[in-house]
Design an enzyme around this catalytic site. Sequence first.
Site, PDB file in Angstrom:
ATOM      1  N   HIS A 126       0.873  -1.176   0.000  1.00 16.89           N
ATOM      2  CA  HIS A 126       0.000   0.000   0.000  1.00 16.89           C
ATOM      3  C   HIS A 126       0.915   1.234   0.000  1.00 16.89           C
ATOM      4  O   HIS A 126       2.018   1.185   0.542  1.00 16.89           O
ATOM      5  CB  HIS A 126      -0.824  -0.050   1.292  1.00 16.89           C
ATOM      6  N   ASP A 203       3.320  -4.552   8.038  1.00 19.09           N
ATOM      7  CA  ASP A 203       2.103  -3.756   7.943  1.00 19.09           C
ATOM      8  C   ASP A 203       0.911  -4.685   8.127  1.00 19.09           C
ATOM      9  O   ASP A 203       0.581  -5.471   7.240  1.00 19.09           O
ATOM     10  CB  ASP A 203       2.071  -3.065   6.566  1.00 19.09           C
ATOM     11  N   GLN A 206      -4.357  -5.042   7.126  1.00 19.83           N
ATOM     12  CA  GLN A 206      -5.399  -5.954   6.634  1.00 19.83           C
ATOM     13  C   GLN A 206      -5.407  -7.283   7.382  1.00 19.83           C
ATOM     14  O   GLN A 206      -6.225  -8.152   7.084  1.00 19.83           O
ATOM     15  CB  GLN A 206      -5.221  -6.219   5.126  1.00 19.83           C
ATOM     16  N   LYS A 229     -10.016  -0.560  11.030  1.00 23.23           N
ATOM     17  CA  LYS A 229     -10.205  -1.775  10.216  1.00 23.23           C
ATOM     18  C   LYS A 229     -10.508  -2.992  11.092  1.00 23.23           C
ATOM     19  O   LYS A 229     -10.685  -4.095  10.586  1.00 23.23           O
ATOM     20  CB  LYS A 229      -8.965  -2.036   9.363  1.00 23.23           C
ATOM     21  N   CYS A 367      -5.009   2.466  -3.433  1.00 19.23           N
ATOM     22  CA  CYS A 367      -3.761   3.056  -2.900  1.00 19.23           C
ATOM     23  C   CYS A 367      -2.596   2.077  -3.073  1.00 19.23           C
ATOM     24  O   CYS A 367      -1.722   1.969  -2.196  1.00 19.23           O
ATOM     25  CB  CYS A 367      -3.883   3.469  -1.447  1.00 19.23           C
TER      26      CYS A 367
END
Length: 409
Positions: A126, A203, A206, A229, A367
């Site tokens: 991302h 990261d 998600q 999220k 993104c």
Amino acid sequence: MKTPAFDAHSVRDDFPALHQKVYGKPLVYLDNAATTQKPRIVIDRLTRYYEQENCNIHRGVHYLSQQATDAFEQTRGHVARNLNAQAAHEIIFTKGTTESVNLVSHSMGKLLMKPGSSILVTAMEHHSNMVPWQQLCRNYNGRLLVTRLTDTGEVDLNHFSELLQQRPVMAAFTHISNALGTVNPAKEMTRMAHEAGIPVLVDGAQAVAHMQVDVQELDCDFYVYSGHKVYAPMGVGVLYGKQRWLEQMEPWQFGGEMVDQVSFAETTFNELPFKFEAGTPNVGAVLGLGAALEFLNLQDIAQVHAYEHRLLDYAVGKLSEIPGIRFVGHPTQRSGLVSFLLGDSHPYDAGTLLDKMGIAVRTGHHCAQPVMDIYGIPGTVRASFALYNTFEEVDMLCDAVQKAAKMLL
Ligand code: C6P
């Protein structure tokens, strides 16, 4: 005693936003990778904070301030336990994943970068886990090393290994791709980087909603995610960092709370984690994150994850029967989402048609423009799932995609 099966229908009752109509049709919310809807417990927690507890923290001896400070610090402990961090002070509250990555790239950059140094990322990042590193490299006349993807949309581990030999000062990669749904072998990649003596940022934007993350098991040096999220409010994010790094890193923002002694001659900084939390934080959102973790704790999380897998498998299987559909990314390990196109039609056309049928999906580059460039496409249609989505909703998605395909192809 046998645990009762996870029931998405009853969980939906906790989410007021799911029970509405758009264009006179029941809302089918499948844009959960962008942000999840919020359960009643989180909404109530925000209301309670603003109605009864609103106060700045770490600053007052009075009752409200102490109450808010205690609740804020308890949440830090809760987040630490949830990620299995060694200590609560390894958790820094930020605005979100983006701010967490910027913090690490700024402060680790100051610590590790020299003229010409490089940083290793993957081609599926991302923008938030790519641009900060790219800009850092630019500032040092260094190079951003980018790991190739395989044809199926997975990280090419041989290439990752080759690039590690170029001795980047850090490696940063996503746990799950927000564009392709690929689950990366984060533990294995961390081990490979560590063997080359290179610290790692993962990261988890998600990932945290779809898997139980254990930072000690992953052994990553940093792990970042956004509250919104994982059913929490917007405006709060998490940075986990190993204590030994956080201690060596310089603060990245200066101001109240992050200081110890201040004079015009000199300033000394507060201890961890406060040295990275300058100014008034978003207390309400942090407490909301605590409530979201409580909500998840009330579920049998193994059952939730198993349910989400079944739902996603069902969606991928049923979508694949639609003539003209093209999946973007075919990862063996997939989680949370599926990206596709209808023939050569533009993703916005399909997205707009689906919207009019009450189906909320995201369209565009998500993104992750470099990923789209690799596939030579402007973007994808992305359906992303949460624990409250049902098999009936997948059926409605597939019916709507079929109708859209008939109109567009
Ligand atoms: N992806 C999506 O629809 P923020 O905006 O800071 O909460 O999260 C940034 C971010 C970082 N990494 C990954 C893997 C992400 O998916 C995201 C956010 C959203 O895919 C908004 S673009």
